[in-house]
Enzyme design. Structure first.
Site, PDB file in Angstrom:
ATOM      1  N   TYR A 167       0.886  -1.086   0.060  1.00  0.00           N
ATOM      2  CA  TYR A 167      -0.018  -0.005  -0.081  1.00  0.00           C
ATOM      3  C   TYR A 167       0.828   1.112   0.039  1.00  0.00           C
ATOM      4  O   TYR A 167       1.994   1.057  -0.127  1.00  0.00           O
ATOM      5  CB  TYR A 167      -0.938   0.051   1.284  1.00  0.00           C
ATOM      6  N   ARG A 293      -1.157 -17.355  10.532  1.00  0.00           N
ATOM      7  CA  ARG A 293      -1.441 -18.754  10.625  1.00  0.00           C
ATOM      8  C   ARG A 293      -1.334 -19.241  12.287  1.00  0.00           C
ATOM      9  O   ARG A 293      -1.081 -20.446  12.404  1.00  0.00           O
ATOM     10  CB  ARG A 293      -0.633 -19.630   9.920  1.00  0.00           C
ATOM     11  N   CYS A 342      -8.193 -22.799   4.461  1.00  0.00           N
ATOM     12  CA  CYS A 342      -8.640 -23.225   3.014  1.00  0.00           C
ATOM     13  C   CYS A 342      -8.661 -22.006   2.181  1.00  0.00           C
ATOM     14  O   CYS A 342      -8.395 -21.937   0.877  1.00  0.00           O
ATOM     15  CB  CYS A 342      -9.959 -23.810   3.178  1.00  0.00           C
ATOM     16  N   GLN A 344     -10.938 -20.335   0.976  1.00  0.00           N
ATOM     17  CA  GLN A 344     -12.241 -20.360   0.255  1.00  0.00           C
ATOM     18  C   GLN A 344     -13.194 -19.271   0.437  1.00  0.00           C
ATOM     19  O   GLN A 344     -13.738 -18.751  -0.462  1.00  0.00           O
ATOM     20  CB  GLN A 344     -12.791 -21.763   0.353  1.00  0.00           C
ATOM     21  N   CYS A 361     -16.939 -17.922   5.253  1.00  0.00           N
ATOM     22  CA  CYS A 361     -16.097 -18.939   5.820  1.00  0.00           C
ATOM     23  C   CYS A 361     -16.518 -20.103   5.481  1.00  0.00           C
ATOM     24  O   CYS A 361     -17.684 -20.505   6.017  1.00  0.00           O
ATOM     25  CB  CYS A 361     -15.933 -18.806   7.386  1.00  0.00           C
ATOM     26  N   ALA A 392     -20.986 -31.713   5.220  1.00  0.00           N
ATOM     27  CA  ALA A 392     -22.425 -31.284   5.034  1.00  0.00           C
ATOM     28  C   ALA A 392     -23.364 -31.894   5.744  1.00  0.00           C
ATOM     29  O   ALA A 392     -24.202 -31.303   6.383  1.00  0.00           O
ATOM     30  CB  ALA A 392     -22.734 -31.395   3.517  1.00  0.00           C
ATOM     31  N   GLN A 419     -15.084 -36.854   2.449  1.00  0.00           N
ATOM     32  CA  GLN A 419     -14.155 -36.521   1.657  1.00  0.00           C
ATOM     33  C   GLN A 419     -13.214 -35.272   2.343  1.00  0.00           C
ATOM     34  O   GLN A 419     -11.870 -35.148   1.662  1.00  0.00           O
ATOM     35  CB  GLN A 419     -14.363 -35.923   0.285  1.00  0.00           C
TER      36      GLN A 419
END
Length: 643
Positions: A167, A293, A342, A344, A361, A392, A419
């Site tokens: 920045y 992390r 992840c 994502q 998230c 899920a 999975q």
């Protein structure tokens, strides 16, 4: 528990209850006019209620012409009222409120209406962005001072000056970006001038007792002529003289592969930047925050206990679980929903301006919906059979149980997690496997019945007499039919990742998506030479941008050969015949692993059974359509929330 992590700390007149910081993560929760929204207030309030010591409001623009839409701004007096509502909510929830003052340089280009400032002329496609002028420099410095005055009026407890991630202040400081020939460029003394002027402007407009934080990069990565840690230490000493109290030690920039250090994915080690923070702390004598992390209370505790930092940033940890701090402090570590790196929702979701309004998230579908997704007890409890105990299905079961329904899981395998567990078998992804296992333990601790090695049959339906069925039976790897494929040993990627098979010799992995690359990683890590065959123009197309950088770097380090634009047409004794760049070639190999995607498991019998018996049912996750884990978990949550 975790006495060092939850020990109070006082900085000037500000007293924090603990050493945990919710950092200034971009959310895109501000509105088109950059005003504070109720969504952003609810988001911060939830983390303050969750026990966080300090919430820092993200990247607040100080300068109106360069303020991008949907980013917070404090560049005009008109914004003060909204910020007061936000600080009041944080205070009423028991927390402290900080705000990060920001001028984003090229990052504001996310909004085409925002003016871009750069330290030096910067080529940008066919256009060159001209360097900021001296008059504009003075205008920006003045804007920092005025913004700081507004922050005081808005009720903030501290201010953070963003001097990292290329920045504008960092771009002046770093020789990797700053090629000016005037008094703001050249020598390090000159390059320090602009950020120091900004710091002085801020300090001159806030009370003596108000702490001033500064986010810095420990050093520049992947940047020729970039900053080294010794220069950062020298600059921090000068910043201390100018009025900075606390150093927030980050890494990364947004124009090189070093962006992986800004929002580090699972591929980057936990606490990877702590030693840099420790050295800077020791050599400057300043209060220091470790970043990177840090997603477990054990790691945070050890960093503080070992005097490597005074505080820790635990950002994505609190995205995944807003009650992270309360749970850790009371020893309920098994109840924590852990971030798995992840990216994502927090990073990929932030960048996906077409499909995502704001960040989310994978592990917490309520992020950004803290009030509207608040779970309420049902007045009409239902018995719900859940076919499949993957992520899920477990998410649906948890929410149903919390709302007062009666969920029962029937899992065809011998364990929960599906999975997600398989994905966690890839090198460096043990956190995913651990998260799935912990979630499975949580499901059983909640008293939710789980039947393993069992398919839902007509007899089970008759016995259970459910009011609803949720079908979450996942997907399986696609088998590839090629002429002559019987000539070589052939395995699927899941068998390899689970350790059920061990291909020998040179291995050709057909498919260069996420699963194919992680399979290649697993094979190459244990000694196999590996070639990946991908029919698209590039491997890793289904990976988010930061994970792709990390995974492709790993492939290179392992010597994995990746052949793109390669269509597999047959198998011969020597190897796989491919069509590549208009001609046929043979890729030699001893074994073949197929990783060309997945297809939903057959649910037609169960669907037909529900229809015959007139039982309402829902398909979720990969049973509906194979996609990313974030979609599956979100669907499990939403179905259970509205039942």
């Amino acid at each position: 528990m975790f006495n060092h992590l939850f020990q109070p700390i006082k900085i000037r007149d500000m007293e924090l209850l603990n050493r945990v910081i919710m950092p200034e993560m971009g959310t895109r929760m501000a509105n088109e006019k950059s005003e504070i929204t109720q969504r952003l207030i609810d988001y911060h309030e939830a983390r303050a209620k969750g026990g966080c010591g300090l919430n820092i409001v993200e990247v607040a623009s100080v300068h109106s012409p360069s303020a991008p839409a949907h980013f917070v701004s404090i560049s005009e007096d008109s914004f003060i009222a909204g910020h007061k509502k936000l600080t009041s909510a944080i205070h009423e929830a028991g927390g402290k409120a900080g705000i990060q003052l920001w001028q984003g340089s090229i990052a504001v280009g996310m909004d085409p209406k925002a003016k871009i400032f750069v330290a030096s002329d910067m080529p940008f496609g066919k256009y060159t962005i001209p360097a900021i002028t001296k008059n504009e420099i003075k205008e920006i410095v003045d804007s920092y001072g005025k913004a700081a005055r507004r922050c005081v009026e808005a009720g903030y407890d501290c201010i953070e000056f963003h001097c990292a991630h290329n920045y504008l202040p960092h771009s002046f400081l770093s020789g990797g970006f700053n090629r000016r020939q005037d008094e703001y460029g050249g020598s390090f003394e000159n390059r320090m001038r602009f950020p120091l002027e900004c710091i002085e402007a801020i300090r001159n407009n806030i009370p003596e007792g108000m702490p001033l934080f500064m986010r810095i990069d420990a050093h520049d990565d992947c940047l020729p002529n970039g900053l080294i840690i010794e220069e950062i230490i020298e600059f921090c000493k000068r910043a201390k003289e100018a009025g900075v109290d606390v150093l927030d030690v980050s890494r990364g920039n947004i124009i090189t592969p070093a962006s992986i250090y800004e929002v580090p994915p699972i591929d980057i080690p936990n606490g990877f930047n702590v030693e840099n923070a420790s050295r800077i702390r020791k050599e400057t004598g300043m209060v220091t925050i470790a970043v990177g992390r840090i997603n477990t209370p054990e790691l945070g505790e050890n960093i503080i206990k070992e005097n490597k930092a005074d505080m820790v940033v635990m950002g994505r940890a609190q995205l995944a679980d807003p009650e992270f701090c309360n749970k850790a402090k009371t020893g309920k570590v098994k109840d924590i929903i852990y971030c798995v790196g992840c990216n994502q929702g927090c990073y990929d979701g932030f960048c996906d301006v077409v499909n995502r309004e704001f960040i989310t998230c994978l592990r917490n579908p309520s992020l950004g919906h803290e009030k509207e997704y608040n779970l309420h007890k049902t007045d009409t409890p239902k018995k719900v059979l859940i076919a499949g105990g993957g992520m899920a299905g477990m998410e649906a079961a948890r929410v149903l149980k919390e709302r007062g329904h009666i969920p029962v899981i029937y899992e065809a395998g011998e364990s929960l997690g599906g999975q997600f567990v398989t994905a966690g078998e890839a090198p460096g992804k043990g956190e995913m496997k651990r998260a799935a296992i912990l979630y499975g333990e949580k499901i059983q601790a909640l008293g939710i019945p789980v039947h393993f090695n069992t398919f839902i049959t007509e007899d089970i339906i008759s016995k259970e007499n459910p009011d609803q069925v949720i079908i979450s039976i996942g997907a399986s790897p696609i088998n590839l039919k090629l002429e002559g494929i019987e000539k070589k040993p052939v395995y699927n990627s899941h068998e390899v990742l689970k350790g059920k098979v061990r291909p020998e010799g040179m291995v050709a992995v057909i498919g260069g998506g996420l699963v194919g690359l992680e399979t290649a990683d697993a094979l190459a890590t244990t000694g196999n030479p590996v070639k990946v065959l991908e029919m698209k123009e590039a491997a890793g197309a289904d990976l988010g941008s930061l994970r792709k950088i990390a995974v492709m770097q790993k492939m290179k380090s392992l010597g994995v050969e990746i052949i793109v634009n390669a269509t597999c047409v047959a198998v011969e004794e020597q190897g796989i015949v491919i069509e590549h760049e208009g001609k046929r070639e043979i890729v030699s190999c001893d074994s073949i692993v197929v990783a060309v995607g997945a297809k939903s498991n057959d649910n037609s019998e169960l669907v037909a059974l529900c229809e015959v018996k007139n039982i309402p049912f829902e398909l979720i996750g990969d049973a509906k359509k194979p996609r990313r884990a974030i979609n599956a978990i979100e669907e499990g949550f939403l179905v259970a929330r509205t039942l």
